[in-house]
Design a protein around this motif. Structure first.
Motif, PDB file in Angstrom:
ATOM      1  N   VAL A   1       0.861  -1.186   0.000  1.00  0.00           N
ATOM      2  CA  VAL A   1       0.000   0.000   0.000  1.00  0.00           C
ATOM      3  C   VAL A   1       0.896   1.234   0.000  1.00  0.00           C
ATOM      4  CG1 VAL A   1      -1.642   1.298   1.391  1.00  0.00           C
ATOM      5  CG2 VAL A   1      -1.913  -1.163   1.187  1.00  0.00           C
ATOM      6  N   ARG A   2       0.601   2.170  -0.900  1.00  0.00           N
ATOM      7  CA  ARG A   2       1.454   3.366  -1.003  1.00  0.00           C
ATOM      8  C   ARG A   2       0.635   4.646  -0.919  1.00  0.00           C
ATOM      9  NH1 ARG A   2       4.876   1.863  -6.429  1.00  0.00           N
ATOM     10  NH2 ARG A   2       4.306  -0.319  -6.446  1.00  0.00           N
ATOM     11  N   GLY A   3       0.624   5.207   0.244  1.00  0.00           N
ATOM     12  CA  GLY A   3       0.010   6.527   0.433  1.00  0.00           C
ATOM     13  C   GLY A   3      -1.459   6.612   0.082  1.00  0.00           C
ATOM     14  N   ILE A   4      -2.238   5.663   0.567  1.00  0.00           N
ATOM     15  CA  ILE A   4      -3.677   5.678   0.277  1.00  0.00           C
ATOM     16  C   ILE A   4      -4.414   6.605   1.248  1.00  0.00           C
ATOM     17  CG2 ILE A   4      -5.773   4.252   0.500  1.00  0.00           C
ATOM     18  CD1 ILE A   4      -4.359   2.059  -0.985  1.00  0.00           C
ATOM     19  N   SER A   5      -5.272   7.441   0.692  1.00  0.00           N
ATOM     20  CA  SER A   5      -6.107   8.344   1.500  1.00  0.00           C
ATOM     21  C   SER A   5      -7.524   8.342   0.958  1.00  0.00           C
ATOM     22  CB  SER A   5      -5.607   9.785   1.405  1.00  0.00           C
ATOM     23  OG  SER A   5      -4.342   9.915   1.965  1.00  0.00           O
ATOM     24  N   PHE A   6      -8.474   8.271   1.832  1.00  0.00           N
ATOM     25  CA  PHE A   6      -9.867   8.527   1.460  1.00  0.00           C
ATOM     26  C   PHE A   6     -10.698   8.681   2.723  1.00  0.00           C
ATOM     27  CE2 PHE A   6      -9.412   3.888   1.361  1.00  0.00           C
ATOM     28  CZ  PHE A   6     -10.491   3.449   2.100  1.00  0.00           C
ATOM     29  N   ALA A   7     -11.877   9.214   2.561  1.00  0.00           N
ATOM     30  CA  ALA A   7     -12.763   9.388   3.717  1.00  0.00           C
ATOM     31  C   ALA A   7     -14.134   8.843   3.355  1.00  0.00           C
ATOM     32  CB  ALA A   7     -12.865  10.864   4.077  1.00  0.00           C
ATOM     33  N   VAL A   8     -14.791   8.220   4.324  1.00  0.00           N
ATOM     34  CA  VAL A   8     -16.138   7.688   4.092  1.00  0.00           C
ATOM     35  C   VAL A   8     -17.077   8.327   5.103  1.00  0.00           C
ATOM     36  CG1 VAL A   8     -17.499   5.596   3.760  1.00  0.00           C
ATOM     37  CG2 VAL A   8     -15.027   5.488   3.473  1.00  0.00           C
ATOM     38  N   GLU A   9     -18.119   8.966   4.569  1.00  0.00           N
ATOM     39  CA  GLU A   9     -19.067   9.688   5.432  1.00  0.00           C
ATOM     40  C   GLU A   9     -20.149   8.734   5.952  1.00  0.00           C
ATOM     41  OE1 GLU A   9     -18.680  12.788   6.298  1.00  0.00           O
ATOM     42  OE2 GLU A   9     -16.959  13.112   4.980  1.00  0.00           O
ATOM     43  N   PRO A  10     -20.819   9.096   7.068  1.00  0.00           N
ATOM     44  CA  PRO A  10     -21.897   8.237   7.586  1.00  0.00           C
ATOM     45  C   PRO A  10     -22.993   8.019   6.543  1.00  0.00           C
ATOM     46  CG  PRO A  10     -21.324   9.914   9.187  1.00  0.00           C
ATOM     47  CD  PRO A  10     -20.580  10.251   7.935  1.00  0.00           C
ATOM     48  N   GLY A  11     -23.475   6.801   6.466  1.00  0.00           N
ATOM     49  CA  GLY A  11     -24.533   6.474   5.520  1.00  0.00           C
ATOM     50  C   GLY A  11     -24.025   6.159   4.129  1.00  0.00           C
ATOM     51  N   GLU A  12     -22.743   6.292   3.945  1.00  0.00           N
ATOM     52  CA  GLU A  12     -22.169   6.064   2.618  1.00  0.00           C
ATOM     53  C   GLU A  12     -21.692   4.607   2.506  1.00  0.00           C
ATOM     54  OE1 GLU A  12     -19.395   8.873  -0.221  1.00  0.00           O
ATOM     55  OE2 GLU A  12     -18.805   8.611   1.855  1.00  0.00           O
ATOM     56  N   ILE A  13     -21.962   3.984   1.359  1.00  0.00           N
ATOM     57  CA  ILE A  13     -21.406   2.647   1.109  1.00  0.00           C
ATOM     58  C   ILE A  13     -20.324   2.816   0.057  1.00  0.00           C
ATOM     59  CG2 ILE A  13     -21.860   0.248   0.517  1.00  0.00           C
ATOM     60  CD1 ILE A  13     -24.770   0.650   1.002  1.00  0.00           C
ATOM     61  N   VAL A  14     -19.099   2.573   0.456  1.00  0.00           N
ATOM     62  CA  VAL A  14     -17.996   2.706  -0.491  1.00  0.00           C
ATOM     63  C   VAL A  14     -17.547   1.320  -0.939  1.00  0.00           C
ATOM     64  CG1 VAL A  14     -15.556   3.330  -0.667  1.00  0.00           C
ATOM     65  CG2 VAL A  14     -17.171   4.934   0.293  1.00  0.00           C
ATOM     66  N   GLY A  15     -17.472   1.141  -2.222  1.00  0.00           N
ATOM     67  CA  GLY A  15     -16.989  -0.117  -2.780  1.00  0.00           C
ATOM     68  C   GLY A  15     -15.489  -0.023  -2.991  1.00  0.00           C
ATOM     69  N   LEU A  16     -14.763  -0.965  -2.412  1.00  0.00           N
ATOM     70  CA  LEU A  16     -13.314  -0.986  -2.583  1.00  0.00           C
ATOM     71  C   LEU A  16     -13.011  -2.019  -3.661  1.00  0.00           C
ATOM     72  CD1 LEU A  16     -10.946   0.457  -1.176  1.00  0.00           C
ATOM     73  CD2 LEU A  16     -10.710  -1.526   0.294  1.00  0.00           C
ATOM     74  N   LEU A  17     -12.509  -1.535  -4.780  1.00  0.00           N
ATOM     75  CA  LEU A  17     -12.265  -2.429  -5.913  1.00  0.00           C
ATOM     76  C   LEU A  17     -10.789  -2.490  -6.261  1.00  0.00           C
ATOM     77  CD1 LEU A  17     -15.003  -1.513  -8.537  1.00  0.00           C
ATOM     78  CD2 LEU A  17     -14.883  -3.544  -7.122  1.00  0.00           C
ATOM     79  N   GLY A  18     -10.399  -3.606  -6.794  1.00  0.00           N
ATOM     80  CA  GLY A  18      -9.011  -3.728  -7.218  1.00  0.00           C
ATOM     81  C   GLY A  18      -8.724  -5.160  -7.595  1.00  0.00           C
ATOM     82  N   PRO A  19      -7.750  -5.371  -8.472  1.00  0.00           N
ATOM     83  CA  PRO A  19      -7.405  -6.755  -8.831  1.00  0.00           C
ATOM     84  C   PRO A  19      -6.717  -7.458  -7.664  1.00  0.00           C
ATOM     85  CG  PRO A  19      -5.851  -5.218  -9.802  1.00  0.00           C
ATOM     86  CD  PRO A  19      -6.887  -4.394  -9.123  1.00  0.00           C
ATOM     87  N   ASN A  20      -6.504  -8.757  -7.795  1.00  0.00           N
ATOM     88  CA  ASN A  20      -5.796  -9.480  -6.735  1.00  0.00           C
ATOM     89  C   ASN A  20      -4.416  -8.880  -6.544  1.00  0.00           C
ATOM     90  OD1 ASN A  20      -7.839 -11.283  -6.203  1.00  0.00           O
ATOM     91  ND2 ASN A  20      -7.157 -12.719  -7.772  1.00  0.00           N
ATOM     92  N   GLY A  21      -4.036  -8.712  -5.281  1.00  0.00           N
ATOM     93  CA  GLY A  21      -2.707  -8.164  -4.977  1.00  0.00           C
ATOM     94  C   GLY A  21      -2.641  -6.656  -5.106  1.00  0.00           C
ATOM     95  N   ALA A  22      -3.811  -6.013  -5.231  1.00  0.00           N
ATOM     96  CA  ALA A  22      -3.826  -4.558  -5.403  1.00  0.00           C
ATOM     97  C   ALA A  22      -3.565  -3.813  -4.103  1.00  0.00           C
ATOM     98  CB  ALA A  22      -5.166  -4.121  -5.980  1.00  0.00           C
ATOM     99  N   GLY A  23      -3.807  -4.506  -2.976  1.00  0.00           N
ATOM    100  CA  GLY A  23      -3.635  -3.844  -1.674  1.00  0.00           C
ATOM    101  C   GLY A  23      -4.954  -3.635  -0.956  1.00  0.00           C
ATOM    102  N   LYS A  24      -6.038  -4.226  -1.491  1.00  0.00           N
ATOM    103  CA  LYS A  24      -7.373  -4.063  -0.866  1.00  0.00           C
ATOM    104  C   LYS A  24      -7.417  -4.652   0.539  1.00  0.00           C
ATOM    105  CE  LYS A  24     -10.128  -6.378  -3.512  1.00  0.00           C
ATOM    106  NZ  LYS A  24      -9.319  -7.076  -4.498  1.00  0.00           N
ATOM    107  N   SER A  25      -7.016  -5.931   0.622  1.00  0.00           N
ATOM    108  CA  SER A  25      -7.106  -6.602   1.926  1.00  0.00           C
ATOM    109  C   SER A  25      -6.189  -5.949   2.946  1.00  0.00           C
ATOM    110  CB  SER A  25      -6.771  -8.088   1.781  1.00  0.00           C
ATOM    111  OG  SER A  25      -7.803  -8.720   1.085  1.00  0.00           O
ATOM    112  N   THR A  26      -4.998  -5.547   2.500  1.00  0.00           N
ATOM    113  CA  THR A  26      -4.078  -4.865   3.424  1.00  0.00           C
ATOM    114  C   THR A  26      -4.712  -3.572   3.909  1.00  0.00           C
ATOM    115  OG1 THR A  26      -2.201  -5.822   2.270  1.00  0.00           O
ATOM    116  CG2 THR A  26      -1.748  -3.916   3.642  1.00  0.00           C
ATOM    117  N   THR A  27      -5.340  -2.841   2.990  1.00  0.00           N
ATOM    118  CA  THR A  27      -6.008  -1.589   3.366  1.00  0.00           C
ATOM    119  C   THR A  27      -7.107  -1.855   4.393  1.00  0.00           C
ATOM    120  OG1 THR A  27      -5.566  -0.727   1.168  1.00  0.00           O
ATOM    121  CG2 THR A  27      -7.254   0.409   2.432  1.00  0.00           C
ATOM    122  N   MET A  28      -7.915  -2.888   4.139  1.00  0.00           N
ATOM    123  CA  MET A  28      -9.010  -3.208   5.067  1.00  0.00           C
ATOM    124  C   MET A  28      -8.461  -3.651   6.416  1.00  0.00           C
ATOM    125  SD  MET A  28     -11.832  -5.101   2.767  1.00  0.00           S
ATOM    126  CE  MET A  28     -13.390  -4.270   2.766  1.00  0.00           C
TER     127      MET A  28
END
Lengths: 329, 243
Positions: free
Chosen positions: A17-44
């Protein structure tokens, strides 16, 4: 809300993971997408506090996942990929165990367990051992465990993993219902599933955010704009039809490419790629074709698919994508 | 009970219950009781004062394979199956997880030892002359202290691997080394290592307990060594967050 600030994480020499930033507001459903090995699971895993970032920080409802770790975790409901559970425990026993971990008292536990069993549609297997359940049931037990303590934030990794179509629909409806009063991040490999659930998408590839936008905005700005026209010539051969129609339409401002194909019933289908910044060319297309004697059966704008947008995003070279600056909580 | 204690005890409760949900827990206890009961029965001689010396010697040796078998799955199994992700994202401190896991195993040890309390009761009832109760009390205290240390070593090892076989072997060898340290002549060691060798001699400490002596120094040694091992387990889990 969830506030992710410039998080980075490396495993040995691999920068996951390299310098990921984002914000999720209340009531918002954000979909985290990415290919395998993209860094999704590490981010979560960093967001849930399971891993510590090498750099950066994460806040859950104002609590830092490192400095106020327990307070932050109390507010998170987490369903990891493949819902790891204790196979030797009964469903009710497992939910009771989870409720105790979140320090719910007896009355709260009974109420929370019954509600979770009911909402996840697993009351019929409440006394069964988890090891005897199908993958779909186990997934729903994992979801029940995640929502048990009524968390403000839900992090779901592949929530419809192993579910049949009917269960997927139920889970989708439950997730939407849960999101009404919560902040939610959902990761899935099934793109149409994310499209139906999420209101905003964060696309990660190579450990970086490639796109972070509302679903509709992403589809309209990042996707290739296309127009489909089905026409029939006045009276000429197919070759002539194709050439003359292409020549006629290529001159219209904004048309960048034309692909043609014959339909089974003898009409000519033209797929026109359009510059996203150009004005709607459909009136001009219709005018030119009809003026030249073509019969126009259909003329419509084709909505770009998430699959196409996703492929374009992850195949494009990595550039520092301007992500929305997280506002301070 | 504070909010910190409830999750820790919840983990201990689940751990203990899971040992009895699997046949292996019952088998271990049954084998332990059969073996120790046989030794106690054989040690009763007409006209001689009854003693539990044989029981305590056998139990101390039985703890060597049993404790690693109990502790090997504590954290290694969680890591192998991925349930550690659920556990470590719950509002429980890493120390709470380590202590909870250790307590679950320790309560299992207690479940194994409690039925053996029948032996001293029986001996007091049937033996004439009456047996000396001092060595019996100190013998039980020693068993608990030894068990605590072995389980703590096992918890530390289990926090560093996801392989249960490896966890078993890596726990067994230090325990064996501690037990055999007494047979190694102190004189053959370099001067610097002699105090460490003397301190680690479990057999010497066990000898004192067998004579009915409860030396505070020995008790502190077992408890401090156990605490140190649990601190290692804590470091092992914390390290995984940073890995």
């Amino acid at each position: 809300m969830i506030l992710v600030r410039e998080i980075s994480k490396s495993y040995a020499r691999i920068r996951a993971v390299r310098g990921i930033s984002f914000a999720v507001e209340p009531g918002e459903i954000v979909g985290l997408l990415g290919p395998n090995g993209a860094g999704k699971s590490t981010t979560m895993r960093i967001i849930t506090g399971f891993l510590r970032p090498d750099q950066g920080s994460v806040e859950i409802d104002g609590f830092d996942t490192h400095a106020d770790s327990l307070a932050a975790r109390q507010r998170i409901g987490y369903l990891p990929e493949s819902a790891p559970l204790y196979p030797e425990m009964s469903v009710r026993g497992y939910l009771d165990h989870r409720a105790r971990l979140f320090s719910l008292d007896r009355t709260q536990r009974i109420k929370a367990i019954n509600t979770a069993l009911d909402r996840c549609n697993i009351t019929d297997v409440a006394r069964r051992r988890i090891g005897q359940l199908s993958k779909g049931y186990r997934q729903r037990v994992g979801l029940a465990a995640a929502m048990l303590h009524d968390p403000k934030v839900l992090i779901l990794d592949e929530p419809s993993n192993g579910l049949d179509p009917s269960q997927i629909r139920q889970t989708r409806s439950l997730v939407r219902e849960l999101a009404e009063s919560r902040t939610m991040i959902v990761s899935s490999h099934i793109l149409p599933e994310v499209e139906r659930l999420a209101t905003r998408l964060v696309v990660i590839a190579g450990g970086q955010v490639r796109a972070d936008d509302q679903l509709d905005t992403l589809l309209t700005t990042r996707g290739t704009r296309q127009i489909l026209a089905e026409i029939k010539p006045p009276t000429t051969t197919t070759t002539t039809t194709t050439q003359s129609a292409s020549k006629l339409l290529a001159a219209i401002r904004g048309i960048t490419a034309i692909v043609h194909a014959d339909t089974p019933d003898g009409w000519l289908a033209l797929t026109l790629s359009v510059d996203p910044s150009a004005p709607d060319p459909r009136p001009e297309i219709a005018r030119r074709l009809t003026a030249s004697g073509f019969t126009l059966r259909e003329l419509r704008e084709v909505r770009p698919t998430l699959e196409r947008v996703f492929a374009d995003l992850i195949e494009s070279p990595a550039t520092p994508t301007p992500t929305p600056s997280p506002t301070t909580a | 009970m504070t909010a910190t204690l409830i999750p820790t005890l919840t983990i201990a409760r689940r751990e203990l219950a899971s040992m009895f949900r699997l046949p292996v827990g019952w088998v271990v206890i049954a084998l332990f009781l059969v073996l120790t009961a046989s030794v106690v029965a054989l040690s009763i001689q007409p006209g001689a004062p009854a003693s539990l010396r044989g029981f305590f010697t056998l139990s101390a040796w039985l703890l060597m394979p049993v404790a690693p078998a109990v502790s090997m799955r504590l954290l290694a199994e969680e890591r192998r199956t991925g349930t550690d992700e659920m556990l470590l994202t719950s509002p429980v401190s890493v120390l709470g997880v380590v202590v909870g896991k250790f307590l679950g195993a320790w309560f299992f040890l207690l479940c194994m030892l409690v039925p053996t309390l029948v032996y001293p009761v029986l001996l007091v009832a049937i033996s004439d002359p009456r047996p000396d109760l001092g060595p019996m009390v100190s013998g039980y205290i020693l068993l608990l202290l030894q068990g605590t240390l072995y389980l703590a070593i096992g918890t530390a090892v289990s926090s560093m691997t996801s392989n249960q076989t490896l966890a078993y072997l890596a726990t067994l060898f230090p325990i064996l080394a501690l037990l055999l340290a007494g047979s190694l002549a102190s004189e053959s060691l370099p001067e610097v290592l002699r105090p460490i060798h003397d301190a680690l001699q479990i057999s010497r400490r066990a000898g004192d307990f067998a004579r009915g002596i409860i030396d505070t120094g020995h008790v502190v040694f077992f408890l401090a060594a156990s605490a140190w091992c649990l601190a290692l387990a804590h470091a092992g889990l914390e390290w995984r967050k940073w890995r």
